[in-house]
Design a protein around this motif. Sequence first.
Motif, PDB file in Angstrom:
ATOM      1  N   UNK A  10       0.811  -1.100   0.021  1.00 24.58           N
ATOM      2  CA  UNK A  10       0.053   0.068  -0.051  1.00 24.58           C
ATOM      3  C   UNK A  10       0.874   1.185  -0.119  1.00 24.58           C
ATOM      4  N   UNK A  11       0.913   2.125  -0.998  1.00 23.99           N
ATOM      5  CA  UNK A  11       1.613   3.051  -1.328  1.00 23.99           C
ATOM      6  C   UNK A  11       1.306   4.395  -0.287  1.00 23.99           C
ATOM      7  N   UNK A  12       0.143   4.475  -0.027  1.00 22.28           N
ATOM      8  CA  UNK A  12      -0.295   5.365   0.866  1.00 22.28           C
ATOM      9  C   UNK A  12      -1.886   4.797   1.749  1.00 22.28           C
ATOM     10  N   UNK A  13      -1.808   5.580   2.759  1.00 23.30           N
ATOM     11  CA  UNK A  13      -2.954   5.074   3.721  1.00 23.30           C
ATOM     12  C   UNK A  13      -4.278   5.634   2.998  1.00 23.30           C
ATOM     13  N   UNK A  14      -5.206   4.829   2.725  1.00 23.54           N
ATOM     14  CA  UNK A  14      -6.482   5.304   2.313  1.00 23.54           C
ATOM     15  C   UNK A  14      -7.582   4.129   2.778  1.00 23.54           C
ATOM     16  N   UNK A  15      -8.722   4.191   2.485  1.00 22.70           N
ATOM     17  CA  UNK A  15      -9.842   3.291   2.885  1.00 22.70           C
ATOM     18  C   UNK A  15      -9.496   1.871   2.701  1.00 22.70           C
ATOM     19  N   UNK A  16      -8.944   1.610   1.487  1.00 15.03           N
ATOM     20  CA  UNK A  16      -8.329   0.008   1.250  1.00 15.03           C
ATOM     21  C   UNK A  16      -7.453  -0.177   2.481  1.00 15.03           C
ATOM     22  N   UNK A  17      -6.533   0.517   2.850  1.00 18.49           N
ATOM     23  CA  UNK A  17      -5.342   0.247   3.860  1.00 18.49           C
ATOM     24  C   UNK A  17      -6.219  -0.065   5.190  1.00 18.49           C
ATOM     25  N   UNK A  18      -7.129   1.061   5.670  1.00 18.15           N
ATOM     26  CA  UNK A  18      -7.673   1.083   6.752  1.00 18.15           C
ATOM     27  C   UNK A  18      -8.635  -0.314   6.964  1.00 18.15           C
ATOM     28  N   UNK A  19      -9.353  -0.811   5.593  1.00 15.79           N
ATOM     29  CA  UNK A  19      -9.985  -1.920   5.571  1.00 15.79           C
ATOM     30  C   UNK A  19      -9.479  -2.981   5.857  1.00 15.79           C
ATOM     31  N   UNK A  20      -8.160  -3.027   5.211  1.00 17.23           N
ATOM     32  CA  UNK A  20      -7.389  -4.437   5.298  1.00 17.23           C
ATOM     33  C   UNK A  20      -6.881  -4.560   6.797  1.00 17.23           C
ATOM     34  N   UNK A  21      -6.441  -3.552   7.373  1.00 17.08           N
ATOM     35  CA  UNK A  21      -6.212  -3.496   8.961  1.00 17.08           C
ATOM     36  C   UNK A  21      -7.107  -4.016   9.646  1.00 17.08           C
ATOM     37  N   UNK A  22      -8.402  -3.692   9.462  1.00 22.67           N
ATOM     38  CA  UNK A  22      -9.637  -4.032  10.266  1.00 22.67           C
ATOM     39  C   UNK A  22     -10.032  -5.534  10.052  1.00 22.67           C
ATOM     40  N   UNK A  23      -9.623  -5.783   8.994  1.00 20.74           N
ATOM     41  CA  UNK A  23     -10.241  -7.224   8.411  1.00 20.74           C
ATOM     42  C   UNK A  23      -9.172  -8.127   9.098  1.00 20.74           C
ATOM     43  N   UNK A  36     -18.335  -6.000   4.709  1.00 23.71           N
ATOM     44  CA  UNK A  36     -18.244  -7.249   4.134  1.00 23.71           C
ATOM     45  C   UNK A  36     -17.479  -6.884   2.618  1.00 23.71           C
ATOM     46  N   UNK A  37     -18.020  -5.766   2.152  1.00 25.36           N
ATOM     47  CA  UNK A  37     -17.340  -5.394   0.640  1.00 25.36           C
ATOM     48  C   UNK A  37     -16.437  -4.209   0.972  1.00 25.36           C
ATOM     49  N   UNK A  38     -15.180  -4.582   0.413  1.00 33.83           N
ATOM     50  CA  UNK A  38     -14.334  -3.789   0.408  1.00 33.83           C
ATOM     51  C   UNK A  38     -14.341  -2.335  -0.311  1.00 33.83           C
ATOM     52  N   UNK A  39     -13.693  -1.196  -0.077  1.00 31.89           N
ATOM     53  CA  UNK A  39     -13.714  -0.126  -0.686  1.00 31.89           C
ATOM     54  C   UNK A  39     -12.899  -0.334  -1.957  1.00 31.89           C
ATOM     55  N   UNK A  40     -13.056   0.758  -2.848  1.00 30.12           N
ATOM     56  CA  UNK A  40     -12.504   0.838  -4.290  1.00 30.12           C
ATOM     57  C   UNK A  40     -10.875   0.735  -4.116  1.00 30.12           C
ATOM     58  N   UNK A  41     -10.358   1.267  -3.044  1.00 29.76           N
ATOM     59  CA  UNK A  41      -8.992   1.496  -3.134  1.00 29.76           C
ATOM     60  C   UNK A  41      -8.179   0.164  -2.476  1.00 29.76           C
TER      61      UNK A  41
END
Length: 92
Positions: free
Chosen positions: A46-59, A73-78
């Motif tokens: 992950x080159x930047x912190x974004x919603x995808x990064x945050x979702x990945x950490x929570x998962x 349940x559905x990951x964000x677009x990033x």
Amino acid sequence: MYFLNCIHYANLLVEQKTQVTIEIKKTENNITKLVDTVEFFIPKIYRERNLGFDWECRRFLNQNGYPDITYDETPPATFIPDADPITPSNPE
């Protein structure tokens, strides 16, 4: 309510993973307490912190001992999709 504070993340380019250090905090009755500090690796860059990064950490946290930390349940677009699992070759 739980919230996460990413205090460190670094891309390990040779190993193609991201090292993450997260503080898990919980607020009750207007008091915020530090629950835990956790370090783990995400097996992608992950080159930047974004919603995808945050979702990945929570998962990751939800699936590894912190069931009260939730994620959609559905990951964000990033979100960077997981790599396809390696299928063993047929020995025949």
